[in-house]
Design an enzyme around this catalytic site. Sequence first.
Site, PDB file in Angstrom:
ATOM      1  N   THR A  50       0.928  -1.208  -0.047  1.00  0.00           N
ATOM      2  CA  THR A  50       0.189   0.011  -0.105  1.00  0.00           C
ATOM      3  C   THR A  50       0.919   1.510  -0.123  1.00  0.00           C
ATOM      4  O   THR A  50       0.636   2.250  -0.674  1.00  0.00           O
ATOM      5  CB  THR A  50      -0.937  -0.102   1.312  1.00  0.00           C
ATOM      6  OG1 THR A  50      -1.815  -1.107   1.160  1.00  0.00           O
ATOM      7  CG2 THR A  50      -1.812   1.183   1.290  1.00  0.00           C
ATOM      8  N   GLN A  72       1.584  -9.232  -6.302  1.00  0.00           N
ATOM      9  CA  GLN A  72       1.111 -10.577  -6.277  1.00  0.00           C
ATOM     10  C   GLN A  72       1.931 -11.459  -7.048  1.00  0.00           C
ATOM     11  O   GLN A  72       1.886 -12.836  -6.910  1.00  0.00           O
ATOM     12  CB  GLN A  72      -0.250 -10.769  -7.030  1.00  0.00           C
ATOM     13  CG  GLN A  72      -1.415 -10.160  -5.996  1.00  0.00           C
ATOM     14  CD  GLN A  72      -1.612 -10.966  -4.760  1.00  0.00           C
ATOM     15  OE1 GLN A  72      -1.443 -12.024  -4.518  1.00  0.00           O
ATOM     16  NE2 GLN A  72      -2.334 -10.445  -3.796  1.00  0.00           N
ATOM     17  N   SER A 107       5.829  -6.472  -1.416  1.00  0.00           N
ATOM     18  CA  SER A 107       5.432  -6.706  -0.163  1.00  0.00           C
ATOM     19  C   SER A 107       5.405  -7.910   0.435  1.00  0.00           C
ATOM     20  O   SER A 107       5.359  -8.972  -0.343  1.00  0.00           O
ATOM     21  CB  SER A 107       3.780  -6.507  -0.276  1.00  0.00           C
ATOM     22  OG  SER A 107       3.093  -6.561   0.937  1.00  0.00           O
ATOM     23  N   HIS A 144       4.727  -9.736   3.139  1.00  0.00           N
ATOM     24  CA  HIS A 144       3.856 -10.759   3.562  1.00  0.00           C
ATOM     25  C   HIS A 144       3.223 -11.393   2.364  1.00  0.00           C
ATOM     26  O   HIS A 144       2.358 -12.693   2.724  1.00  0.00           O
ATOM     27  CB  HIS A 144       2.935 -10.141   4.553  1.00  0.00           C
ATOM     28  CG  HIS A 144       1.731  -9.276   3.934  1.00  0.00           C
ATOM     29  ND1 HIS A 144       0.579  -9.693   3.806  1.00  0.00           N
ATOM     30  CD2 HIS A 144       1.914  -8.092   3.457  1.00  0.00           C
ATOM     31  CE1 HIS A 144      -0.125  -8.775   3.224  1.00  0.00           C
ATOM     32  NE2 HIS A 144       0.776  -7.467   3.081  1.00  0.00           N
ATOM     33  N   THR A 153      13.672   5.537  11.067  1.00  0.00           N
ATOM     34  CA  THR A 153      14.613   4.337  11.242  1.00  0.00           C
ATOM     35  C   THR A 153      14.050   3.046  10.784  1.00  0.00           C
ATOM     36  O   THR A 153      12.911   2.634  10.863  1.00  0.00           O
ATOM     37  CB  THR A 153      14.529   4.481  12.843  1.00  0.00           C
ATOM     38  OG1 THR A 153      14.894   5.517  13.529  1.00  0.00           O
ATOM     39  CG2 THR A 153      15.649   3.305  13.574  1.00  0.00           C
ATOM     40  N   CYS A 169      -8.417  -5.855   1.487  1.00  0.00           N
ATOM     41  CA  CYS A 169      -8.759  -4.477   1.731  1.00  0.00           C
ATOM     42  C   CYS A 169     -10.028  -3.776   1.672  1.00  0.00           C
ATOM     43  O   CYS A 169     -10.159  -2.854   2.199  1.00  0.00           O
ATOM     44  CB  CYS A 169      -7.664  -3.698   0.841  1.00  0.00           C
ATOM     45  SG  CYS A 169      -5.984  -4.472   0.819  1.00  0.00           S
TER      46      CYS A 169
HETATM   47  N1  PMP Z   1      -1.191  -4.479  -4.301  1.00  0.00           N
HETATM   48  C1  PMP Z   1      -1.801  -5.625  -4.489  1.00  0.00           C
HETATM   49  C2  PMP Z   1      -2.037  -6.216  -6.120  1.00  0.00           C
HETATM   50  C3  PMP Z   1      -2.063  -6.482  -3.570  1.00  0.00           C
HETATM   51  O1  PMP Z   1      -2.909  -7.475  -3.608  1.00  0.00           O
HETATM   52  C4  PMP Z   1      -2.217  -5.833  -2.238  1.00  0.00           C
HETATM   53  C5  PMP Z   1      -2.456  -6.671  -0.929  1.00  0.00           C
HETATM   54  N2  PMP Z   1      -3.761  -6.883  -1.160  1.00  0.00           N
HETATM   55  C6  PMP Z   1      -1.483  -4.698  -2.053  1.00  0.00           C
HETATM   56  C7  PMP Z   1      -1.016  -3.938  -3.136  1.00  0.00           C
HETATM   57  C8  PMP Z   1      -1.264  -4.036  -0.821  1.00  0.00           C
HETATM   58  O2  PMP Z   1      -0.326  -4.817  -0.145  1.00  0.00           O
HETATM   59  P1  PMP Z   1      -0.028  -4.356   1.631  1.00  0.00           P
HETATM   60  O3  PMP Z   1      -0.863  -5.473   2.240  1.00  0.00           O
HETATM   61  O4  PMP Z   1       1.584  -4.907   1.848  1.00  0.00           O
HETATM   62  O5  PMP Z   1      -0.195  -3.201   1.856  1.00  0.00           O
END
Ligand code: PMP
Length: 396
Positions: free
Chosen positions: A75, A181, A201, A203, A239, A336
């Site tokens: 994000t 993704q 990202s 995670h 930091t 989200c």
């Molecule tokens: N871009 C895409 C294509 C995603 O699938 C996601 C997470 N659903 C994000 C951005 C946002 O990533 P984060 O959860 O690390 O903020």
Amino acid sequence: MIYLDNNATTEIDPRVVDVMIDVLRSGPCNASSQHAIGRAARLRIDDAIDVIGSAIDSALDQPGGPRLIFTSGGTESNNLALTGLADPDAAIVLSRIEHPSVIAVAEHLAAQGREIRWMDVDHTGVAKIDSLADLIQSGDRPAGLVSLMSANNETGVIQPIEQAAQICRDLGVTFHVDATQSIGKVPISFRSLGASAVTMSAHKFHGPTGIGGLWIAGGVKLRPQLHGGEQQLESRPGTEPVPLICGMATALQLATSELPETQPRLSLLRDRLEQGLRSAHPDLVVHGSSRDDEGEVALVPRLPNTTCLSFLGADRQSMLMALDFAGVACSSGSACSSGSSPPSHVLLAMGLPAEQVQSALRFGVSKFSTEKKIDDAIDRISRCYKRLRQNRAVEN
Ligand code: PMP
């Protein structure tokens, strides 16, 4: 619980946990401090950057070359890219199926007077790349920035990134790719991608939450959105979270080095789930596909782990709740937006009938999924679907 919501987030790899625990236990870690402890922290970050550079095929230690800005995740990277790249007065082109962290920023910028030009997608969920050059050149002045995701988070459909990169290069436009993704699911070389900036990202590839990155090609300028310190060459002060950075580097190294085994395994498990459900319910709609005159389903290239299915005759929220109760975790769209769960903007952009949009669920397998869990999930999903359909028939 059978976890099939791996596009929302993935289980952290135990090997990543081990590395992070070591760093967390190693003592204070401020890489800007001018003493031995600070220098040790800086060394950890430098090592992590080397590891990440090799994993994404991009040397990150050359002066004037590509660089990586650590952020809090996808994000923030998307926000930084849209607000910080290119001429702030020039129009932005983006596809209608981008993640909310791209679309919402664009809408925010539009409210301040920035022009946004939308690239449509076809009914299989692929961006209409033939329209891109015209979109860039239409209007009073050319667009300054194009943002296109490498693969969609809801359908898994892979987008025409190479073609978009070529068009942007030819027309001299900054090109941002949200690769959140794709990383860890399909091979991706940042060096040959042809992008100006790429979002990632941790995670999503079995790393920790709260850390991601924005890769920036050599010579591309970025206006920082945060102000306060000199960290990360003032591109993103604050930091540096050394344990998270080390966790992300390890996760990325594992995800890319193990991809030759992971990718076919993910495909096998996803196909098993899809085929198992389709043989029990032949009218199930698989998105990212078209049917020919004989009713044969032809699928467009998708991420190996993702399937988005419409359970006609059932409501997606009721299905989601029934599955949760039955011990299957999946999603009714982007995590989200699933709190309020409006109908998927991705499926709407594909022009799908309301009945398909209302009944769509997304499943994503991971390297931790097993054939046994998939077979079990097929059974549970089938039972829930049959029950909901019967209830609907009785109500009607
Ligand atoms: N871009 C895409 C294509 C995603 O699938 C996601 C997470 N659903 C994000 C951005 C946002 O990533 P984060 O959860 O690390 O903020």
